[in-house]
Design an enzyme around this catalytic site. Structure first.
Site, PDB file in Angstrom:
ATOM      1  N   THR A  40       0.831  -1.205   0.000  1.00  0.00           N
ATOM      2  CA  THR A  40       0.000   0.000   0.000  1.00  0.00           C
ATOM      3  C   THR A  40       0.867   1.257   0.000  1.00  0.00           C
ATOM      4  O   THR A  40       0.538   2.259  -0.642  1.00  0.00           O
ATOM      5  CB  THR A  40      -0.921  -0.005   1.244  1.00  0.00           C
ATOM      6  OG1 THR A  40      -1.718  -1.176   1.204  1.00  0.00           O
ATOM      7  CG2 THR A  40      -1.820   1.223   1.270  1.00  0.00           C
ATOM      8  N   HIS A  43       1.870   2.008  -3.466  1.00  0.00           N
ATOM      9  CA  HIS A  43       0.761   2.674  -4.168  1.00  0.00           C
ATOM     10  C   HIS A  43       0.733   4.166  -3.850  1.00  0.00           C
ATOM     11  O   HIS A  43       0.582   5.008  -4.731  1.00  0.00           O
ATOM     12  CB  HIS A  43      -0.592   2.053  -3.750  1.00  0.00           C
ATOM     13  CG  HIS A  43      -0.953   0.815  -4.489  1.00  0.00           C
ATOM     14  ND1 HIS A  43      -1.409   0.819  -5.778  1.00  0.00           N
ATOM     15  CD2 HIS A  43      -0.915  -0.490  -4.112  1.00  0.00           C
ATOM     16  CE1 HIS A  43      -1.657  -0.423  -6.165  1.00  0.00           C
ATOM     17  NE2 HIS A  43      -1.362  -1.243  -5.174  1.00  0.00           N
TER      18      HIS A  43
END
Lengths: 343, 343, 343, 343
Positions: A40, A43
C-alpha cells in the site's frame, strides 16, 4: 519530528519535519520503534489510481508498525506509557453490525491507519487505543512491525482446515512466505509454493522446507500440482498474489469439495470458470482481508510461543527512515523480503 | 487353521484348530499377517459384564488386524488376491439414515468384527469387503494392525480445531500415545499429557517431545494446567481414559468456549458439574467412537505420507499368536504399549 | 426514588426510597419503563445458597428491563437522552481473551447487573452503555423487558442447525415457551415439548401449534419421542429446565450424530451415561449461557421484524413495582408466564 | 417399449420402439410413472455444444423420474418389485475419495443417467440400485418426479444458514420457485426474488408469499435490495440462474461476511470483482451441484412431512410422453413451470 509525508497529489513523498500529533481521549501516542514497508505504501508513493481514490495529501503514511506508548488519552485505561505495542491498521467504528458481532475487521465504516488517517512513517504516531496490541516488553520491535502483514496470511489460512491437508500457496512475497511458515508449523501434509520470481521462490525453503517449489513461468503449475496429488488436486488453495492468472490456477488445482482462500487483491475483475472450478466441484471460497480482531493476533502469539515458527527471516533489509525512498524502490523490485525502517 | 477361540461363557480362551472360513459374496478372505491386542479382547478373555452382554461363544475374537487378501466373494470388485488390507472393525448395515448420510461408523444397526462376528486372532479371517482398507503392498503389517486403534484417536482429535491450540490429553495408553503424536504433528501450540501410570507417562516424550507430563497421583493436574495457561484453561481437552475422575478434570481444565472430545468409554455413569463446566463456559462436547469411514483412514494416510509422525514405536511387544494369553496379561498390566501377535 | 432493595442477608426484600444513581463516564441512566421477574430474582428474594454466594446487601436487584435513557456519561457517544433501550445483563470486562475474540458474553471476569451491581427493580437504574441495546422508540416496553430472557433461548437454539430438524424441548417455562415459538418460526420439522406442569404445557400451543405435548409425569417421554421418530431420536435436544431427569432424557432421545443444547442450570452435578448417550452416538453438546453479544439480539430483531413470532403472549401478569412480592410468589408457583412490574 | 431416443448427432429426437432394458446384477428395472423435463433435456434435444461434448447417440434421454420397481438384479437386496422410487441422477463410482468420504454426489468419476447412460423418457428404465430413493407407496408420482430438481435447490440452500436470515434468490424458474418455497418454510426473515421473466415472477407468491419481487429489467435490483436492507446487503445470496449478470448482482448484494451459493451453471467464464465483492467483504462462496446423497433427500422428506411446503404447484403442464417435443418447446419458452410426461 521527522516523518515521511505525502505532500501533494503526485508521485513521491518528502522526509520532513512535522508536529508531533496530540492523542485524542481514546488514542495513545507511540514512539515508533520499527515500521515495515507495505505494498500500500508503494501505491501511495507512486500515486497509483488506488492511492488517488483514497489519499488526501498532505499526510504521513506507513502503518506496519511497532512502538512504545509514551502518552495515553484521558479515556484510555488498558494501555500505559512504557507499553510496547504492535499496531492493527483497521480502525473499526465499533457501532455497526459487523463490529457488534465480532467482525470489527470488516466494519461497515472502516478507516485505515496511514490511508485515511496519518500513519507511522514518523518518529511518533497517534493510534486509537482500540488498534493497539500489547507485546511483552522484550519483544524485538522488528517482529512487532511485521505482525500486521503476517496476520494477513494467518487470517486467510485459518478460514478453514489446514492441518493434515495438501495446500497450494500462490504468491511467495513476504506475506506468502510467512504464510508458508505458518502452514508448515500447523501440520499441512504437502505444500506447493507457486511464484514466478526466482529470488522469492529461493526464499521458500527457509520457511517451508518440504514445500514443492513451482515456477509457473518455467512449468505448467496446474499439471505439476495435479500430478503430485493423484490427479485429485489440493485440499486447500490460497492466493496471496492478487494476480488473475494465479487465481485462476488456484481454482483449477483445488480438489472437489476443497477450499480456496482469496487474500491477494486483484486490481481488476477476474474471469472465473464458475461451472467447472466452483460449482461442479462444490468448492468453498473464502474472501479474507486484514486480520480478525483479535483472534488472528492470538493465533500469531500462540504460534510464536510454541517456538514452531519464527517470521523474522522474512526481513531482508533494515535502514533508517530517512532512506525510505530507497526502501520503496527495493520493495518494488520484488527482490526483497520485508524492509524495516527505523525513525 | 489355528485360532484363538472363546469356547464357553467363562473366563479364558483356547488356541485351537478351527475351519478356515468361507467368504460370502461380499466378503474377502484374508491371511492374517499381524493382529494387535485391544482392550475389548481383554474384556472377552476375562468374561467381563461387557463381554457377557455381547459375546456368544464359541467364537474367534481379535480385530486390530492387517492381512493379505487370498480370496474374494463373487460380488467383490474392488479387492483382489494379493492386496494388503487393514481391517475396519465396524460393519455398517449400509441402509440406515447414518449410513446413507456419510456416517457409517455410527450405523444404527452396527455389528463389530470380533464381537458380533468371528474375529482375527486366527490364521485366516472372513472380512466384509466394505470393511477393508487397501494398503501399499510394502506396508509393514505391524503398522497395518495398529491403524484401527490409532484411528480412534484421530477421529476424536479431528472433531474440531487442533492446530495452534493448547491441548490436554487424559490417558496415555497406546491410543493416547498415538493421539499425542498426531496432535504434535498437526501443530498444537502447547500439549499436556495426563496419566497416572509412570511407565506410560515415560513413553510420552517419544510421541510428543514438548508435552508437559502430568501425573495426577503426584500433583494437582487441574491446578498445573490452569497455571500453565494463565488461568484460562486449554482450548481442547481430550479424554482417552474413560476414567470418571479424568473426565471430570478434562471438563474442569477446558477454557470458556473450548472443546472437549470424549473417546474413552466409562463403565458407569459419570457425574458432571454441567453448570460450571459446560453451560457457563459454553463448552462444546463431542462424543467420538471408532473411525469415520473413511475420512479417518485418509487422515492417517496423509499423516503417514507427510513423514511427520510414525506410530510404530507404540508397539512394545511382538509374539506368536500361540502366546496370546501372555500378551493379554501384559496388556492388562498397563506396562506395555501395543502388543502384536503373529499367526 | 422507589426501589426493591435486598436490605440484609436474609429472605425478603423492601420496597423503599433510595437515591437515584449517578451514571459514571461510560454509563447511561435510564428511567425504567418495564421490568420482568427472573428466576434469579426468586433466588435473591428467598436468599438461596446461590444468592448467598453472590449477593452483597444492601442492593437493588432485578435486571430484565426496558427503559428510556435520561442521562449519559461523559464518554458515551452512541446513546442519547430519549433513546429507548433494552438491557443486556452481562457486563463484560472488554479486555480478556473472550471479550477480544467476540465472546463477551462468556467474559472471564463477567459481572451481572442486579447480582454484582445494583439492578432495575427501581424507578431509575445506572447501566453501562456497553450493555444497552437500542430499540425503535415505538417498541412496547413489555417486549423490551422480555428480550433478555428470550435471548437465553435464542442463544442456545442457534448453537446449531434447527430448520428442517426434529427438536425436543425440555422445560416449558417462559424461556422454553419463547424458545418453542422461535423454533417454530425457524422451520423445525417436528417439535416435542416436555414439561411436567400442566399449566405450562397448556400454554405451548400458543407458541408452537404443531408441537407434540409430553407430560413426563403421565407418560414415558423417552418412549414417546423415540416412537414418534422411527426409533431414531430427535436431531436436536434442548434442555431449558435445568432438571437432572430432564437432562438425562434429553440425552436419551437425541439421535446418533445429533445435538444437545444445555441452557437450564442444574443446581447440582448430574449423572450422565456418557458411553451410551454421548460417545457411542457421537452426540454434540453445547453449553449456552446468556446471549451472544450482539448476534443474539440481532437474531431476535430479525425474527420480530419478519412477523413470524410474537413473544408477548408469554406475559401473563402485569402489576406495579410495589407489588413485587406478589409477583415473586406468582413466579414461584409455576402457574405464571412472565410477570411484568411497572415502577 | 416406447421411448424418446436421440437417434443421431443432430437436433431433434424420435418417439419410437426400443427394447426393454435388462437390469444388471446391481440394477433395478422400473416402470416409469412420471418423468419431468429438465434443462439438460433441452440441451440434448437441441444438440447444444454441452450435449455434443457428452452425448453418444443413439440413446434414450430424460432423468427426472418416478417409477415402480418391476425387477431387481441378483445382488440387489434393498429394493423389491412393487417399490415406488424416485431416481437420483448421479451414478457414483463408490470407490473414489469423494465417494468414500460421504460426498458421492461429487464423485471423481461421476456418470449421469440420461447423459452417460440411457435415461427415463421411456416406459421402462434400468437404474443402478444405488441411485434409487424409496417413496411411500401412496406418493403422487408427479411429486416423485420433481424431487430431483427440487433437491438441486435444497442442496445449495443448505450449504449454510438460512433460518432468520435475509436471502436473495436470483432465478425463479422451477428450481428457483421450489427453492423459494423451501426458504420460506425454513424461516428466512426477508426474501428477495429476482427474475426478468414476468410469467415466472408472478408465480413466486405461490411459493414465497412474503418475498419482495424484483424484475431486474425494470428496476435496479442491486439498489432495491441494498435499500431494503439498510444498505448492508443480504445475509445469503443464491444464484439459480447461471446468468453472468445475475451472478454479479448476487455478489454485489451480499453483505460483509455473507454467503453466496452458486447453483445455476453459466455457459462461459464470468468476470467477478473479487476485491470488492469477495475479499474486502470476506464473503463465503459455495458451489453446489446435484443433491448430497442422501442428506438432501432426507431434507426434502422432512420438509414434506412437516407439511410446511408442497412443491407440486411448480408443475404447470402434464402430457403423454408421445408429446415430448411439445413439452420441450414449452420448457424453452420460459413460460412454463415443470412439465410432466407420462409414458
Amino acid at each position: 519530528m521527522k516523518a515521511v509525508v505525502k505532500t501533494e497529489a503526485a508521485p513521491g513523498a518528502k522526509f520532513m519535519d512535522v508536529d508531533v500529533p496530540e492523542p485524542g481521549p481514546r488514542d495513545v501516542l507511540i514512539r515508533v520503534k520499527a515500521v515495515a514497508i507495505c505494498g500500500t505504501d508503494i501505491h501511495i508513493y507512486e500515486w497509483s489510481p488506488y492511492a488517488q481514490a483514497r489519499i488526501k495529501p498532505p499526510m504521513v503514511f506507513g502503518h506496519e508498525c511497532c512502538g512504545e506508548v509514551v502518552k495515553v488519552g484521558s479515556q484510555v485505561t488498558n494501555f500505559a506509557p512504557g507499553d510496547l505495542v504492535a499496531v492493527e491498521t483497521h480502525i473499526p467504528d465499533e457501532t455497526c453490525y459487523m463490529c457488534k458481532t465480532g467482525l470489527q475487521h470488516i466494519c461497515e465504516q472502516m478507516a485505515i491507519i496511514g490511508v485515511h488517517t496519518d500513519g507511522t512513517f514518523a518518529e511518533y504516531a497517534k493510534i486509537p487505543a482500540v488498534c493497539c496490541w500489547k507485546l511483552p516488553k522484550d519483544t524485538n520491535p522488528d517482529l512487532g512491525a511485521i505482525l500486521e502483514p503476517w496476520g494477513v496470511a494467518v487470517n486467510g489460512i485459518l478460514k478453514g482446515e489446514v492441518n493434515n491437508r495438501t495446500v497450494a500457496v500462490f504468491g511467495c512475497g513476504p506475506i506468502g512466505l510467512m504464510g508458508l511458515g505458518s502452514i508448515t508449523a500447523w501440520g499441512a501434509s504437502q505444500i506447493f509454493a507457486v511464484e514466478p520470481v526466482e529470488t522469492r521462490l529461493k526464499m521458500v525453503p527457509q520457511f517451508a522446507p518440504e514445500a514443492v517449489l513451482v515456477n509457473p513461468t518455467k512449468e505448467d503449475a496446474v499439471k505439476t500440482i495435479l500430478e503430485a496429488t493423484e490427479g485429485r488436486g489440493v485440499d486447500v488453495s490460497i492466493d496471496i498474489s492478487g494476480n488473475a492468472k494465479a487465481i485462476q490456477m488456484a481454482f483449477r488445482v483445488v480438489r472437489r469439495g476443497g477450499r480456496v482462500s482469496l487474500i491477494g487483491l486483484p486490481g481488476a475483475p477476474v474471469e472465473l470458470d464458475l461451472t467447472a472450478d466452483i460449482i461442479y466441484k462444490e468448492a468453498r471460497v473464502f474472501g479474507s482481508t486484514g486480520r480478525t480482531m483479535w483472534q488472528t493476533w492470538y493465533d500469531m502469539q500462540n504460534l510464536m510461543q510454541s517456538g514452531k515458527f519464527d517470521p523474522l527471516p522474512v526481513i531482508t533489509h533494515r535502514m533508517p527512515l530517512a532512506d525510505f525512498a530507497k526502501g520503496i524502490e527495493l520493495a518494488k523490485s520484488g527482490q526483497a523480503g520485508k524492509i524495516i525502517l527505523y525513525p
